[in-house]
Scaffold this active site. Structure first.
Site, mmCIF file in Angstrom:
data_model
loop_
_atom_site.group_PDB
_atom_site.id
_atom_site.type_symbol
_atom_site.label_atom_id
_atom_site.label_comp_id
_atom_site.label_asym_id
_atom_site.label_seq_id
_atom_site.Cartn_x
_atom_site.Cartn_y
_atom_site.Cartn_z
ATOM 1 N N GLU A 1 34.232 -22.923 -5.356
ATOM 2 C CA GLU A 1 33.821 -23.479 -4.054
ATOM 3 C C GLU A 1 34.692 -24.621 -3.557
ATOM 4 O O GLU A 1 34.190 -25.678 -3.186
ATOM 5 C CB GLU A 1 32.339 -23.887 -4.127
ATOM 6 C CG GLU A 1 31.454 -22.697 -4.476
ATOM 7 C CD GLU A 1 29.979 -23.057 -4.707
ATOM 8 O OE1 GLU A 1 29.611 -24.222 -4.531
ATOM 9 O OE2 GLU A 1 29.210 -22.149 -5.071
ATOM 10 N N GLU B 1 27.984 -13.203 -7.579
ATOM 11 C CA GLU B 1 26.669 -13.871 -7.526
ATOM 12 C C GLU B 1 25.747 -13.162 -6.538
ATOM 13 O O GLU B 1 25.121 -13.786 -5.685
ATOM 14 C CB GLU B 1 26.838 -15.348 -7.140
ATOM 15 C CG GLU B 1 27.783 -16.108 -8.053
ATOM 16 C CD GLU B 1 27.817 -17.608 -7.810
ATOM 17 O OE1 GLU B 1 26.944 -18.132 -7.077
ATOM 18 O OE2 GLU B 1 28.712 -18.269 -8.362
HETATM 19 O O1 9MR Z 1 21.604 -20.780 -9.980
HETATM 20 C C1 9MR Z 1 22.053 -22.097 -10.179
HETATM 21 C C2 9MR Z 1 20.876 -23.050 -10.148
HETATM 22 O O2 9MR Z 1 20.016 -22.800 -11.238
HETATM 23 C C3 9MR Z 1 21.374 -24.477 -10.197
HETATM 24 O O3 9MR Z 1 20.280 -25.371 -10.015
HETATM 25 C C4 9MR Z 1 22.403 -24.707 -9.105
HETATM 26 C C5 9MR Z 1 22.936 -26.109 -9.217
HETATM 27 O O4 9MR Z 1 23.981 -26.377 -8.449
HETATM 28 O O5 9MR Z 1 23.452 -23.773 -9.217
HETATM 29 C C6 9MR Z 1 23.028 -22.454 -9.071
HETATM 30 O O6 9MR Z 1 24.118 -21.571 -9.124
HETATM 31 C C7 9MR Z 1 25.122 -21.732 -8.120
HETATM 32 C C8 9MR Z 1 26.433 -21.350 -8.750
HETATM 33 O O7 9MR Z 1 26.663 -22.108 -9.903
HETATM 34 C C9 9MR Z 1 27.573 -21.492 -7.779
HETATM 35 N N1 9MR Z 1 27.324 -20.765 -6.553
HETATM 36 C C10 9MR Z 1 26.042 -21.008 -5.912
HETATM 37 C C11 9MR Z 1 24.907 -20.787 -6.922
HETATM 38 C C12 9MR Z 1 23.563 -20.976 -6.236
HETATM 39 O O8 9MR Z 1 23.411 -22.276 -5.809
#
Ligand code: 9MR
Length: 373
Positions: A161, A274
């Site tokens: 990102e 994702e």
């Molecule tokens: O699914 C993840 C969630 O449990 C966490 O709280 C969050 C914290 O930033 O991150 C989520 O996963 C993210 C991923 O690492 C990167 N792309 C977006 C995902 C959804 O927010």
């Protein structure tokens, strides 16, 4: 009397067994078998799943997936919470679980603006690190984490990102400090992260990963610029991850195909990393968790037949496009396994519902393969 009791117990056990079987959908085809000639198929796994605390989720994962991404446990703030402390146990569980169950493990993620502790950017006196000191810290982190799983983790989301939705680089601490405000240094932190990851495990695949690439063309073009820059410096990049956090009405077919074709034209593999579909209609479309949480919108209609049908249709549309591009798409990973533990807490985003049952969308996804044959 004894025989009657015994028969009753057997009958009861069989009924319970049948129910559990139905509930987790074990009579259904396995996704990994259905898609075996197309791409790897997987999910993001949380700690409960890999540590045995959510056995039904593990059962779904083992049956359906041949690849897995660590949802949180390899992120900087969790795996490296303090300068001299690494927390290996959860990530070790993840890698062990994937190996035990013949899944290809993917590491997520090495450099990100989020889930990174404040100390990362400061020295012992609390002053901001210099460019060189931050590069050294980044190198140490990447070398240690990638090095630990050398030869085991198949590929890493090296940088996650880094882009704004308009395709420019996000003004993160990484960019501010390592880029020093100089345009000619703006890609330096990304390039260095890839360089260090390659040094730590020369056989590991290295990916750039981002959201909204398939909805915002400019953002997709921004990812292409990153790939081109890395290649121009002779650095290894194997693939770009389209996160594909979708909604019932996005991305449209045309922009998803634009994104797949444009990325593939650079020569890298394309991965959907994702995948999930938001059933809630309005509001922010990206994947920035703080914005999602602020929005905090519930979706009382998520389980309705109408929404489930729309969800199934959207999944079918997305998968039929992915199948069409099977030559360049090497992996499709759902962001989670079933709805209750999804980061989208208020919807119906995945193929398995809150009680582990396969939804209409599951059948729709399986049927896309039949339609492709
Ligand atoms: O699914 C993840 C969630 O449990 C966490 O709280 C969050 C914290 O930033 O991150 C989520 O996963 C993210 C991923 O690492 C990167 N792309 C977006 C995902 C959804 O927010």
């Amino acid at each position: 009397m004894k025989t009657n009791k015994l028969l009753y117990v057997i009958f009861l056990s069989l009924t319970v067994l049948c129910f559990v079987e139905k509930a987790t959908g074990s009579e259904k085809s396995a996704l990994k078998d259905v898609f075996k000639d197309y791409f790897l198929i997987g999910g993001a796994f949380n700690h409960n799943l890999v540590s045995g605390e959510d056995p039904n989720a593990a059962e779904i994962a083992i049956k359906h997936f041949n690849t897995a991404t660590s949802e949180n446990d390899m992120k900087w703030s969790l795996i490296h919470p303090r300068p001299d402390q690494y927390n290996w146990e959860p990530a070790d569980h993840f890698v062990d679980f994937t190996e035990k169950n013949n899944m290809v493990p993917i590491g997520h993620c090495l450099v990100w603006h989020s889930q990174v502790p404040r100390w990362t950017f400061r020295d012992d006196s609390g002053n901001q690190l210099t460019r060189d000191a931050l590069l050294a810290r980044m190198k140490d982190h990447i070398t240690t984490v990638v090095g630990r799983y050398k030869g085991r983790v198949k590929g890493w989301d090296v940088v996650n990102e880094a882009l704004n939705d308009d395709g420019t680089l996000r003004n993160s601490r990484w960019l501010q400090i390592i880029g020093e405000g100089k345009p000619e240094q703006q890609y330096d932190y990304i390039a260095k992260a890839f360089e260090y990851a390659h040094q730590a495990d020369p056989d590991a695949e290295l990916y750039y990963n981002d959201y909204s690439l398939s909805t915002d063309k400019e953002k997709c073009d921004g990812a292409v610029e990153i790939v081109k820059y890395l290649k121009s410096k002779g650095l290894r990049i194997d693939g770009v991850g389209i996160q594909l956090h979708a909604g019932l009405d996005y991305p449209d077919k045309e922009s998803l195909e634009y994104c797949i074709n444009t990325l593939a034209a650079t020569g890298v593999k394309v991965m959907v990393t994702e995948l999930d579909i938001r059933t809630q209609r309005r509001g922010y479309r990206g994947a920035d968790i703080s914005r999602i949480n602020r929005q905090n919108t519930s979706d009382p209609n998520a389980a309705s037949a109408e929404i489930q049908k729309k969800l199934a249709d959207k999944y079918a549309e997305i998968f039929s496009i992915l199948l069409k591009h099977k030559k360049v798409i090497t992996r499709v990973t759902f962001w989670g396994v079933y709805d209750r533990t999804s980061w989208i807490r208020w919807g119906s985003p995945l193929l398995f519902d809150r009680n582990y049952k396969p939804k209409q969308a599951f059948d729709a996804v399986i049927n896309t393969v039949q339609a492709d044959m």
